[in-house]
Design a protein around this motif. Structure first.
Motif, PDB file in Angstrom:
ATOM      1  N   LEU A   1       1.012  -0.827  -0.071  1.00 20.22           N
ATOM      2  CA  LEU A   1      -0.209   0.164   0.013  1.00 20.22           C
ATOM      3  C   LEU A   1       0.782   1.523  -0.007  1.00 20.22           C
ATOM      4  O   LEU A   1      -0.024   2.114  -0.884  1.00 20.22           O
ATOM      5  CB  LEU A   1      -1.354  -0.062   0.912  1.00 20.22           C
ATOM      6  CG  LEU A   1      -1.574  -1.496   1.117  1.00 20.22           C
ATOM      7  CD1 LEU A   1      -2.566  -0.862   2.386  1.00 20.22           C
ATOM      8  CD2 LEU A   1      -2.826  -1.213   0.358  1.00 20.22           C
ATOM      9  N   ALA A   2       2.027   1.516   0.736  1.00 16.65           N
ATOM     10  CA  ALA A   2       2.842   2.664   0.841  1.00 16.65           C
ATOM     11  C   ALA A   2       3.524   2.686  -0.529  1.00 16.65           C
ATOM     12  O   ALA A   2       3.784   3.581  -1.021  1.00 16.65           O
ATOM     13  CB  ALA A   2       4.208   2.688   2.137  1.00 16.65           C
ATOM     14  N   GLY A   3       4.286   1.798  -1.159  1.00 16.35           N
ATOM     15  CA  GLY A   3       4.814   1.336  -2.736  1.00 16.35           C
ATOM     16  C   GLY A   3       3.854   2.145  -3.494  1.00 16.35           C
ATOM     17  O   GLY A   3       3.896   3.029  -4.125  1.00 16.35           O
TER      18      GLY A   3
ATOM     19  N   ALA B   1       3.412   5.786  -2.873  1.00 16.73           N
ATOM     20  CA  ALA B   1       4.507   6.396  -3.023  1.00 16.73           C
ATOM     21  C   ALA B   1       4.592   6.403  -4.915  1.00 16.73           C
ATOM     22  O   ALA B   1       5.688   7.646  -5.261  1.00 16.73           O
ATOM     23  CB  ALA B   1       5.872   5.831  -2.750  1.00 16.73           C
ATOM     24  N   LEU B   2       4.329   5.819  -5.507  1.00 19.16           N
ATOM     25  CA  LEU B   2       4.044   5.390  -6.997  1.00 19.16           C
ATOM     26  C   LEU B   2       3.156   6.257  -7.588  1.00 19.16           C
ATOM     27  O   LEU B   2       3.766   7.360  -8.487  1.00 19.16           O
ATOM     28  CB  LEU B   2       4.294   4.084  -7.133  1.00 19.16           C
ATOM     29  CG  LEU B   2       5.730   3.344  -7.393  1.00 19.16           C
ATOM     30  CD1 LEU B   2       5.062   2.141  -8.004  1.00 19.16           C
ATOM     31  CD2 LEU B   2       6.849   3.619  -8.385  1.00 19.16           C
ATOM     32  N   GLU B   3       2.123   7.243  -6.940  1.00 18.14           N
ATOM     33  CA  GLU B   3       1.101   8.202  -7.771  1.00 18.14           C
ATOM     34  C   GLU B   3       1.906   9.344  -6.944  1.00 18.14           C
ATOM     35  O   GLU B   3       1.908   9.959  -7.889  1.00 18.14           O
ATOM     36  CB  GLU B   3      -0.166   7.404  -6.929  1.00 18.14           C
ATOM     37  CG  GLU B   3      -0.724   8.654  -7.337  1.00 18.14           C
ATOM     38  CD  GLU B   3      -1.772   8.673  -8.288  1.00 18.14           C
ATOM     39  OE1 GLU B   3      -2.085   9.468  -8.478  1.00 18.14           O
ATOM     40  OE2 GLU B   3      -1.827   6.864  -8.916  1.00 18.14           O
ATOM     41  N   ALA B   4       2.186   9.113  -5.972  1.00 16.31           N
ATOM     42  CA  ALA B   4       2.760  10.531  -5.833  1.00 16.31           C
ATOM     43  C   ALA B   4       3.975  10.938  -6.464  1.00 16.31           C
ATOM     44  O   ALA B   4       4.087  12.117  -7.012  1.00 16.31           O
ATOM     45  CB  ALA B   4       3.029  11.476  -4.153  1.00 16.31           C
ATOM     46  N   ARG B   5       4.940   9.849  -6.930  1.00 16.95           N
ATOM     47  CA  ARG B   5       6.089  10.258  -7.564  1.00 16.95           C
ATOM     48  C   ARG B   5       5.406  10.248  -8.846  1.00 16.95           C
ATOM     49  O   ARG B   5       5.929  11.336 -10.013  1.00 16.95           O
ATOM     50  CB  ARG B   5       6.674   9.182  -8.064  1.00 16.95           C
ATOM     51  CG  ARG B   5       8.203   9.203  -8.452  1.00 16.95           C
ATOM     52  CD  ARG B   5       8.683  10.489  -7.929  1.00 16.95           C
ATOM     53  NE  ARG B   5      10.252  11.220  -8.507  1.00 16.95           N
ATOM     54  CZ  ARG B   5      11.600  11.138  -7.632  1.00 16.95           C
ATOM     55  NH1 ARG B   5      11.622  10.588  -7.192  1.00 16.95           N
ATOM     56  NH2 ARG B   5      12.282  10.897  -8.669  1.00 16.95           N
ATOM     57  N   SER B   6       4.810  10.058  -9.806  1.00 18.58           N
ATOM     58  CA  SER B   6       4.225  10.374 -11.453  1.00 18.58           C
ATOM     59  C   SER B   6       2.954  11.420 -11.133  1.00 18.58           C
ATOM     60  O   SER B   6       3.392  12.352 -12.544  1.00 18.58           O
ATOM     61  CB  SER B   6       2.750   8.582 -10.750  1.00 18.58           C
ATOM     62  OG  SER B   6       2.407   9.317 -12.478  1.00 18.58           O
ATOM     63  N   GLN B   7       2.519  11.844 -10.252  1.00 20.85           N
ATOM     64  CA  GLN B   7       2.294  13.833 -10.136  1.00 20.85           C
ATOM     65  C   GLN B   7       2.918  13.963 -10.217  1.00 20.85           C
ATOM     66  O   GLN B   7       3.163  15.028 -11.029  1.00 20.85           O
ATOM     67  CB  GLN B   7       1.256  13.541  -8.959  1.00 20.85           C
ATOM     68  CG  GLN B   7      -0.283  12.674  -8.400  1.00 20.85           C
ATOM     69  CD  GLN B   7      -0.846  13.048  -9.763  1.00 20.85           C
ATOM     70  OE1 GLN B   7      -1.376  14.282 -10.042  1.00 20.85           O
ATOM     71  NE2 GLN B   7      -1.957  12.131 -10.081  1.00 20.85           N
TER      72      GLN B   7
END
Length: 187
Positions: free
Chosen positions: A96-98, A101-107
């Protein structure tokens, strides 16, 4: 033909050696009486956005080529069922954290939701995780990769279309020409 997913699970886990994601190890060690019934997960593990991202990334790990990919093999459903019914709440944390984190990095990097990113952008996000480009990235990537591979190669598609299913392999031929080998066999 009935495929025994639990038997296939035991074989696939041997590929990962000693660093098997805990829910996968638990599922492989259960007896028939302890098995969790088929059907939907007992609880929702992912938010709709996490589910969409997990589905998109599953297909990036095992994409559709001349054989069906992770989505067609039902890998996203397998992952959610496994995390809901075989994982403890702490086992779910790196996944879930990963995803978050990937969603935030994509944004941040692409200005788009990660599940809507291009395949190349999604591959870059997975590579970032694999290389530890954010805290917990390596842990997420290894667990996620194991879930996708296990879900795929224990599915009917993975066993019968990606690999060639021979319940009883034919005769032994020690001089069989390697050039004539079409697929890896699973039993």
């Amino acid at each position: 033909m009935r495929i025994d997913r639990r038997a296939a699970l035991t074989g696939v886990l041997a590929l990962f050696g000693t660093s098997v994601f805990a829910p996968l190890a638990r599922a492989a060690q259960m007896t028939a009486a302890q098995l969790i019934p088929d059907g939907p997960p007992s609880v929702a593990v992912f938010s709709p956005a996490q589910r969409a991202l997990m589905t998109a990334l599953s297909e990036r790990v095992i994409p559709t080529t001349d054989t069906p990919g992770a989505i067609a093999a039902g890998v996203p459903d397998f992952i959610e069922k496994l995390l809901a019914d075989w994982a403890s709440p702490t086992d779910r944390v790196p996944i879930l954290a990963g995803l978050d984190a990937l969603e935030a990095r994509s944004q941040q990097d692409h200005k788009v939701a990660a599940d809507k990113a291009t395949p190349e952008q999604q591959d870059a996000l997975l590579t970032l995780a694999m290389n530890g480009g954010f805290p917990g990235g390596k842990t997420f990537f290894e667990a996620f990769r194991q879930l996708v591979i296990t879900g795929y190669y224990t599915s009917e598609i993975g066993i019968t279309q990606e690999r060639e299913y021979l319940p009883v392999p034919g005769e032994y031929n020690g001089a069989f020409p390697y050039a004539q080998v079409n697929k890896v066999y699973s039993a």
